[in-house]
Design a protein around this motif. Structure first.
Motif, short mmCIF file in Angstrom:
data_model
loop_
_atom_site.label_atom_id
_atom_site.label_comp_id
_atom_site.label_asym_id
_atom_site.label_seq_id
_atom_site.Cartn_x
_atom_site.Cartn_y
_atom_site.Cartn_z
N LEU A 164 0.84 -1.19 0.00
CA LEU A 164 0.00 0.00 0.00
C LEU A 164 0.87 1.24 0.00
O LEU A 164 1.93 1.27 0.64
N LEU A 165 0.41 2.26 -0.71
CA LEU A 165 1.14 3.53 -0.75
C LEU A 165 0.17 4.67 -0.99
O LEU A 165 -0.95 4.47 -1.43
N PRO A 166 0.58 5.90 -0.68
CA PRO A 166 -0.30 7.05 -0.83
C PRO A 166 -0.37 7.53 -2.28
O PRO A 166 0.66 7.62 -2.97
N VAL A 167 -1.59 7.85 -2.74
CA VAL A 167 -1.79 8.35 -4.10
C VAL A 167 -2.69 9.58 -4.05
O VAL A 167 -3.47 9.76 -3.11
N CYS A 168 -2.58 10.40 -5.09
CA CYS A 168 -3.40 11.61 -5.17
C CYS A 168 -3.39 12.11 -6.61
O CYS A 168 -2.80 11.48 -7.49
N ALA A 169 -4.04 13.23 -6.86
CA ALA A 169 -4.03 13.82 -8.19
C ALA A 169 -2.60 14.20 -8.56
O ALA A 169 -1.82 14.61 -7.69
N PRO A 170 -2.20 14.08 -9.82
CA PRO A 170 -0.83 14.37 -10.22
C PRO A 170 -0.34 15.76 -9.80
O PRO A 170 0.79 15.91 -9.35
N ALA A 171 -1.19 16.78 -9.94
CA ALA A 171 -0.77 18.12 -9.56
C ALA A 171 -0.49 18.21 -8.06
O ALA A 171 0.45 18.89 -7.63
N LEU A 172 -1.30 17.52 -7.27
CA LEU A 172 -1.09 17.53 -5.82
C LEU A 172 0.17 16.77 -5.45
O LEU A 172 0.90 17.16 -4.52
N ALA A 173 0.47 15.70 -6.18
CA ALA A 173 1.66 14.90 -5.88
C ALA A 173 2.93 15.73 -6.01
O ALA A 173 3.92 15.48 -5.31
N ALA A 183 0.73 17.01 6.12
CA ALA A 183 0.00 17.76 7.15
C ALA A 183 -0.91 18.83 6.55
O ALA A 183 -1.90 19.23 7.17
N ALA A 184 -0.62 19.25 5.34
CA ALA A 184 -1.42 20.30 4.70
C ALA A 184 -2.60 19.73 3.91
O ALA A 184 -3.33 20.50 3.28
N HIS A 185 -2.77 18.41 3.95
CA HIS A 185 -3.78 17.79 3.10
C HIS A 185 -4.70 16.87 3.89
O HIS A 185 -4.39 16.45 5.00
N THR A 186 -5.84 16.55 3.29
CA THR A 186 -6.80 15.61 3.89
C THR A 186 -6.34 14.18 3.62
O THR A 186 -5.97 13.84 2.49
N CYS A 213 -3.44 15.89 10.44
CA CYS A 213 -4.07 15.86 9.12
C CYS A 213 -5.58 15.75 9.26
O CYS A 213 -6.09 15.01 10.10
N ALA A 214 -6.28 16.46 8.43
CA ALA A 214 -7.74 16.37 8.42
C ALA A 214 -8.16 15.02 7.84
O ALA A 214 -7.70 14.64 6.76
N GLY A 233 -7.69 15.19 -1.59
CA GLY A 233 -6.90 14.63 -0.51
C GLY A 233 -6.00 13.53 -1.03
O GLY A 233 -5.81 13.36 -2.25
N VAL A 234 -5.42 12.78 -0.08
CA VAL A 234 -4.48 11.71 -0.40
C VAL A 234 -5.07 10.41 0.11
O VAL A 234 -5.47 10.31 1.27
#
Length: 294
Positions: A164-173, A183-186, A213-214, A233-234
């Motif tokens: 398992l690993l964290p994923v998000c939108a490319p721009a956010l990554a 800490a700045a993200h959900t 983190c929220a 979020g992530v």
């Protein structure tokens, strides 16, 4: 007791015991909730024992109900097997494959077209299950389940090691270079998994981030990935579920392993119909060589 209770009473009990819901049993058998309740009551009167404990908004099995259910399910399985051996299967019956929505969308969808091109004569039916209690041998020829692989009466083949690993939108990554940047993200949580964000944060040496983190908690991974793709979020997810997605990027390449994983599963009994065996063999041939990455 000189004779077995009516079959419709037994079906009502088995369905309600498996789903722990008179309403769900009624939907499955095509009758009303009241009809299921009445049939179970009549069955209990015939047996002279209560099979369910009725709570205000739920059901649970009594010890007698728990003890009887496996024998009843085995009896239905034997009846099904005997019917198939004598009369065969309907030639136009589809092969039913059951799994979670996220596996259907992210793992099956890229692969099933190849099977259908090779075997256009096989009719397929996909059905969804979300929680572990949604699964079972009833009504499905094959399943892809998530867990540790120990299910009585089931043959299970592992789909390979799971990380398992964290994923998000490319721009956010692009804004995330180290765990502290989270800490700045959900953090998008999917309920029902043994390994989640607290385990990942602890593994990367940042357990305190969990309180900074929220959180946003969803009951399916499908929703966490949809929100992550929208930049909300992530999500912490399984690598194999996002390998074909262009709308998600790995936020931090810090995978952790899980004792749970995905398994290709089918009942040991009854004997699989030829078309179901064909799909089983086709999927099995793709398990180890590519780790389901092709």
């Amino acid at each position: 007791m000189s004779a077995l209770p009516p079959l419709i009473w037994l079906q009502a009990f088995e369905s309600a015991a498996r789903t722990l819901s008179f309403t769900a049993a009624g939907q499955e058998l095509g009758v009303t909730q009241a009809a299921i309740s009445q049939r179970v009551r009549l069955l209990e009167d015939r047996l002279g024992q209560r099979l369910f404990v009725r709570h205000p908004r739920s059901l649970s099995l009594t010890p007698a109900g728990q003890a009887w259910l496996p024998s009843l399910q085995d009896g239905f399985a034997r009846l099904t097997e005997g019917t198939r051996e004598v009369f065969g299967d309907a030639s136009d019956a589809p092969v039913t494959l059951r799994t979670t929505p996220v596996v259907q969308q992210n793992w099956l969808a890229p692969r099933l077209p190849a099977f259908r091109r090779q075997h256009p004569e096989v009719a397929l039916r996909l059905v969804s299950a979300i929680w572990p209690d949604d699964f079972g041998p009833e009504g499905a020829d094959l399943e892809i389940r998530y867990g540790e692989g120990a299910w009585p009466g089931m043959e299970a083949l592992p789909l390979g090691g799971e990380t398992l690993l964290p994923v998000c939108a490319p721009a956010l990554a692009e804004t995330i270079a180290r765990p502290e940047d989270l800490a700045a993200h959900t953090l998008l949580h999917a309920a029902g998994f043994a390994v989640g964000w607290p385990s990942w944060l602890d593994a990367v040496g940042a357990p305190a981030l969990s309180s900074r983190c929220a959180p946003l908690i969803c009951d399916t991974q499908t929703m966490t990935l949809a929100l992550a793709a929208q930049g909300e979020g992530v999500a912490l997810t399984h690598h194999r579920l996002v390998e074909h997605r262009q709308d998600l990027a790995i936020a931090l390449d810090r995978p952790i392993e899980s004792d749970e994983g995905f398994w290709l599963v089918r009942p040991v009994r009854p004997r699989a119909q030829p078309e179901a065996a064909l799909l089983w063999d086709w999927l099995k041939d793709r398990l180890g060589a590519s780790s389901l990455g092709e």
